[in-house]
Every structure is written in C-alpha cells, then in structure tokens.
Write an enzyme that holds these catalytic residues in place. Structure first.
Site, PDB file in Angstrom:
ATOM      1  NE  ARG A   1      -2.523   0.826   3.581  1.00  0.00           N
ATOM      2  CZ  ARG A   1      -3.036  -0.167   4.724  1.00  0.00           C
ATOM      3  NH1 ARG A   1      -3.604  -0.694   4.003  1.00  0.00           N
ATOM      4  NH2 ARG A   1      -2.513  -0.088   5.246  1.00  0.00           N
TER       5      ARG A   1
ATOM      6  CE1 TYR B   1     -15.464  19.272  -9.278  1.00  0.00           C
ATOM      7  CE2 TYR B   1     -14.263  18.100  -7.702  1.00  0.00           C
ATOM      8  CZ  TYR B   1     -15.064  17.840  -8.883  1.00  0.00           C
ATOM      9  OH  TYR B   1     -15.283  16.420  -9.293  1.00  0.00           O
TER      10      TYR B   1
ATOM     11  CG  ASP C   1      -8.559  22.294  -7.443  1.00  0.00           C
ATOM     12  OD1 ASP C   1      -7.167  21.892  -8.455  1.00  0.00           O
ATOM     13  OD2 ASP C   1      -9.380  21.848  -7.126  1.00  0.00           O
TER      14      ASP C   1
ATOM     15  CE  LYS D   1     -11.581  17.210 -13.664  1.00  0.00           C
ATOM     16  NZ  LYS D   1     -12.853  16.119 -13.245  1.00  0.00           N
TER      17      LYS D   1
HETATM   18  C1  LIG Z   1     -10.978  21.778 -10.734  1.00  0.00           C
HETATM   19  C2  LIG Z   1     -11.483  20.391  -9.786  1.00  0.00           C
HETATM   20  N1  LIG Z   1     -10.370  19.778  -8.916  1.00  0.00           N
HETATM   21  C3  LIG Z   1     -10.870  18.893  -8.787  1.00  0.00           C
HETATM   22  C4  LIG Z   1     -11.672  17.926  -9.344  1.00  0.00           C
HETATM   23  C5  LIG Z   1     -11.540  16.054  -9.009  1.00  0.00           C
HETATM   24  O1  LIG Z   1     -11.014  15.712  -9.300  1.00  0.00           O
HETATM   25  P1  LIG Z   1     -11.983  14.161  -9.425  1.00  0.00           P
HETATM   26  O2  LIG Z   1     -12.580  14.016 -10.522  1.00  0.00           O
HETATM   27  O3  LIG Z   1     -10.329  13.170 -10.508  1.00  0.00           O
HETATM   28  O4  LIG Z   1     -12.029  13.435  -7.720  1.00  0.00           O
HETATM   29  C6  LIG Z   1     -12.016  18.383 -10.397  1.00  0.00           C
HETATM   30  C7  LIG Z   1     -13.365  17.084 -11.325  1.00  0.00           C
HETATM   31  O5  LIG Z   1     -13.222  17.976 -12.292  1.00  0.00           O
HETATM   32  C8  LIG Z   1     -12.052  19.336 -11.029  1.00  0.00           C
HETATM   33  O6  LIG Z   1     -12.853  20.044 -11.772  1.00  0.00           O
END
Ligand SMILES: Cc1ncc(COP(=O)(O)O)c(C=O)c1O
Length: 387
Positions: free
Chosen positions: A50, A103, A176, A201
């Site tokens: 892990r 988000y 983020d 992404k």
């Molecule tokens: C700005 C942003 N941060 C985080 C995430 C989360 O990513 P995940 O889908 O891998 O959890 C997203 C997903 O759309 C996002 O647009």
C-alpha cells in the site's frame, strides 16, 4: 516437494528486470523482506504494497520534478487529494477560508465532513483582495484554500500574494492547481504551501483514469501528507500510476494544443452575435488578464462564455445541437466537452450576475475550425430558440 508447494514457490519474482523506457508495473500487496530485522525497519524498507511500489515511486518522483516539490503524495482521485491535504493538517477547532468558486464536491466535503469534525469553513469571494482576505482571518484560521482560475467562472486569486501574507500569520495555503496542471503555473514557486491537482484531467489526458496528487516543499508538510495517506489507507493501482506517468511525457505538447485551440475558439466566440461575453483569463482585456499574464506560462483548454439572455429551453437546444462537443462534467481529456454552469452556481455564497446563461467549454485536440463551425451552428439554433 508436492505440487501444491511447488506451484506456490514457482514463477516468483524474476532474477533481474530488463530495463524498459517506463518503470515496471510491479503488483503486490505483500512485500517480501530480505531478513527478520527488515520486517520492522520502515525507515529503510517498503514493508507493505500500500505504500507504493516501482510505478508509484517513478510517478511521485516525476511529479516532484514537475511541481518543484520535496515530496508528493498520490490519492485515488483529485477530490481525495484535496480532502487528503486538508485532513493531513486540520484539527477540531480550526477554521478554513475557501474560495467561493471552489470545485463543488470540495465544498460538500467542507460543509459536511469537516463541519462534523468541528472545523469551520468560511467562503470568500474569489476576487477578494489578498490584504483584506488575510487581515480578515480570525486567529483560528489555519488554512486558505484557493482554486485559480475557478473551474466554472474562472475568477483568479493572486495566490503569491495571499501566500506571502498568510505566511506572516502562520496560515497554510493550498492551491487546487488542476487548471495549471503543474506546468502552466507552479504554486510552490509562488510560495503556496500545498499544490494539489486532479491528475484525472490533463495529466491522464484520456478521461479514463482517476488520480490526484498533493505536493509540498516543507519537509514537515511532506511528512504530514505521507502520514495522512497511511492513516487513511489510500492506495492507487500500479497500472494507473503507470498511465499517469505516461501522460506526463506528452503533457507539455497536449497542453500547448489545448491552450492554442481554446484561445482561438474564445476569440471566435467573442464576435458571435449570440454571445454576451467570453471569460478566459488569457484574453487581453479579461478581468484577470494581468494577473494571469504575470504568473502563467500559457492557457489550458478550459474556459467559459456567456450567452445573451434566453430561456432554459433555448440553452438546452444549444447544447443538444452540438455535434462535436460531448455533454459531460469533466475536462482535460482529448475530447471537447460542454456544460451549462448555472445550476451549479446556485450553491455559491456570493452570487454574481454574468449577464446570461454561463456555458463552460473544454477544448480538446480536434481541429479548432471544425469545433468553431459546430459552435456557430449550435448558436444559430440558440438564436432561433430565443426567437
Ligand atoms: C477543479 C477540480 N478539482 C478537482 C477535481 C476532482 O477530480 P477527480 O474527478 O479526480 O476527483 C475536479 C473534477 O472535475 C475539478 O474540476
């Protein structure tokens, strides 16, 4: 020995692995230690799968190079990376300041789980001046969470200035940075303490693997992130770690194309009669353009635009008329996507009138002229539906 025993011993690890361009995809929950003393020697040995094996190590190392980090932790999704970074350092009684443009699932985590554990979240207008933001923070504020540009409405924060002011108050800063993908913007170089991204992404780039990362320079924070992952029991599959590493190899080329095409389409949309405005920080004259130009080396393919006012049914007719844009809640992959943002904006504390329905586009790797023709055709459907 009997077959049962021989079959368990046979075909174990090969002698020496041939050297390939990528790391071996080493699979294993059990790790065999060389001797009895090594069993409890966590300082020098990986004692359980892990903790991550060869592909995880290679990915962490490559992400540390990309982010200019001392250490990087991996998480099973981008959301888990954000929640993991917060859980790694917050405790009951702390307060966090979070951009109102965060988000939405991160907001859900703050409003439910963090609240249940006695951590208070206060949302701030994403365009609050850094001085006012930090000066207004109570002594209980332990962390400021930014997302710049916000992934729907693209407002930016001066993360460098927030980080500098927050440091004086011993407040941690988190970015983020999924929009910047660790390449277009490097939070740690700008003094931000924790750089988080959804590798799902742009790093993955093919809309088929979930993963997130959190990177830090301060050894104490690196340790806190690592401990947090161990305490929570998160792990990612070695095949997925390998896929992300593979994505990193072509990230600069793909992002350049996403960014170039996105900007061309943003410019094309700005002169369409059905469009009220385009929200893209890389466009000269945009609200956050100067800040963007100061800190970013290029744009990605994610931006939004505002339709001239029209009823919900016309917005749906526009989206349904798109042939080359999928309708889906993600971005960063090779394919173009569109969503209507207004339903998501309802949860925000600071409501902003954008002047019409807000549409987010992710511009993929298709030919930008084909995409523009598709948008033009759908816009004429919108015009007819508005009447
Ligand atoms: C700005 C942003 N941060 C985080 C995430 C989360 O990513 P995940 O889908 O891998 O959890 C997203 C997903 O759309 C996002 O647009």
């Amino acid at each position: 020995m009997a077959d049962e025993t021989r079959l368990i011993r046979a075909g174990g690890a090969p002698r020496a692995l041939a050297k390939t361009v990528g790391p071996p995809i080493q699979k294993g929950s059990t790790v065999l230690l060389p001797d009895a003393a090594a069993l409890y020697d966590d300082e020098h040995y990986v004692t359980y799968g892990r903790q991550g094996l060869s592909a995880h190590d290679a990915l962490r190392e490559a992400l540390a190079v990309l982010e200019g980090a001392v250490g990087v932790s991996l998480y099973p999704s981008g959301l888990a990376a954000l929640t993991g970074a917060m859980l790694a350092v917050l405790k009951t009684g702390d307060e966090v300041l979070v951009t109102d443009a965060i988000y939405k699932p991160t907001r859900r985590f703050c409003d439910h789980l963090l609240k249940r554990f006695g951590v208070k979240t206060t949302y701030f207008d994403p365009r609050t001046a850094p001085q006012a933001l930090v000066a207004g923070a109570s002594d209980k504020v332990r962390m400021i969470v930014m997302e710049s540009p916000g992934s729907l409405s693209l407002e930016m924060q001066d993360m460098a200035q927030v980080a500098a002011l927050a440091k004086d108050r011993k407040i941690l800063t988190v970015a983020d940075n999924t929009w910047g993908a660790g390449l277009l913007y490097k939070p740690l170089d700008h003094g931000v303490d924790l750089s988080v991204q959804a590798l799902t992404k742009y790093v993955g780039g093919h809309s088929d693997v979930f993963m997130g990362s959190a990177a830090a320079r301060d050894p104490a924070l690196v340790r806190a992130l690592t401990d947090g992952v161990h305490h929570m029991g998160w792990s990612v599959a070695p095949e997925d770690a390998y896929q992300m590493l593979r994505g990193l190899r072509t990230l600069p080329l793909r992002l350049a194309r996403h960014g170039e095409s996105g900007l061309a389409i943003a410019r094309g949309l700005a002169v369409q009669p059905e469009v009220a405005s385009v929200i893209h920080p890389a466009l000269p004259g945009a609200a956050d353009h100067e800040l963007w130009a100061r800190d970013y080396s290029g744009p990605c393919g994610l931006f939004s635009f505002v339709l001239k006012p029209g009823p919900e049914a016309a917005v749906e007719a526009f989206l349904d008329a798109l042939e080359l844009f999928g309708l889906g809640f993600s971005w960063g992959g090779f394919e173009s996507l569109a969503i209507h943002c207004d339903p998501q904006l309802k949860t925000r504390k600071f409501k902003r009138d954008y002047g019409g329905p807000l549409i987010r586009l992710h511009i993929g790797l298709e030919d930008p002229q084909d995409l523009m023709a598709d948008l033009r055709a759908a816009l004429s459907v919108y015009a007819r539906a508005v009447g």
